[in-house]
Design an enzyme around this catalytic site. Structure first.
Site: not given
Length: 297
Positions: A26-30
């Site tokens: 995952h990244c910051m929002t996804r």
């Protein structure tokens, strides 16, 4: 039990189940998935989920937008699926299996140039500002520029060129450095190769067109000569030269005994790379660049 267990179970089903997930992170929002078979993902139902803000596929990754809660959701998803999460670099590597040759090429170029964008943007702003103050005749009834009527702005114009020249004239240095960084080879050698493309010993690329062929300096090897032409501001020759260095270094790393690799690998990588850059890939890249410029303009 986590807050998002039920949502995680639902998403796991809609992406095709555990066996359809090659990698997830995952990244910051996804949430970022590499799916064994992207066609098995039920995009319509995923986007109907209350926690999901949208989906898209990019660079071989199926990405599900969760929002600021993605970190907690990811933890619950890992717990539900029993899949071991990996870092973003591993996901990118796995995602290449879902990309065609053109997508891989574009992705590689993007990774090479992304670290250079801040410098290029800064350089562009500087050149734009210099054009305003030293090229646009706004004073004395449209006959003089700001630089012509002000010593201060003349000094500013001259000073800013120090940065502009570093960004654009010496662009091959940063390109070759970025290629070696991306490909996991020695960045110091990359910098050295880049410098040999823009060395002051060479005829500046911007002066080639106005220099008679007989006056272009050469390296004279007795049986042949090589023109000493620089590649200031040239992108394609730098890219080609960078990959020549990368694959030479990888070859010599593979075949060199570890006891002498510290000597063999750098020497037999950089010397042939510089020679090939100035005799083969540099001229080829220059020709390709000129062709593209002619087509565009």
């Amino acid at each position: 039990m986590g807050k998002y267990i039920e949502d995680a179970k639902e998403l796991l089903t809609y992406v095709g189940g555990r066996t359809n997930i090659s990698a997830v992170t995952h990244c910051m929002t996804r949430m970022r998935f590499v799916l064994a078979d992207p066609a098995k993902a039920d995009v319509d139902n995923i986007e109907k989920m209350g926690i999901v803000k949208g989906t898209f596929t990019q660079a071989g990754q199926f990405q599900v937008i969760i929002g600021n809660e993605v970190s907690d959701f990811y933890d619950d998803f890992i717990a539900v699926s029993g899949i071991e999460g990996v870092d973003k670099a591993a996901v990118k590597k796995a995602a290449k299996a879902n990309q065609n040759v053109l997508q891989r090429l574009v992705g590689t170029l993007a990774e090479i140039f992304t670290p250079l964008l801040p410098a290029i943007i800064c350089g562009g702003l500087i050149l734009g500002f210099r054009n305003v103050i030293d090229s646009i005749q706004m004073f004395d009834h449209g006959t003089k520029t700001l630089v012509q009527i002000s010593q201060f702005w003349s000094g500013v114009d001259s000073f800013l060129w120090l940065i502009g020249e570093a960004v654009f004239h010496f662009l091959p240095v940063t390109i070759v450095w970025s290629i070696t960084k991306k490909m996991g080879t020695n960045q110091g050698l990359g910098i050295i190769l880049g410098i040999t493309l823009v060395s002051p010993q060479l005829l500046n690329a911007y002066a080639v067109a106005s220099t008679p062929a007989a006056k272009i300096p050469v390296w004279d090897f007795g049986f042949t000569t090589v023109q000493m032409i620089g590649y200031q501001g040239q992108v394609i020759p730098a890219i080609l030269a960078g990959f020549v260095l990368v694959y030479l270094e990888k070859f010599w790393r593979k075949v060199s005994p570890s006891a002498i690799s510290m000597i063999v690998v750098p020497f037999f990588s950089i010397v042939p790379a510089v020679l090939i850059a100035h005799t083969v890939v540099g001229p080829i890249g220059w020709t390709i660049g000129n062709f593209i410029s002619d087509v565009v303009w």
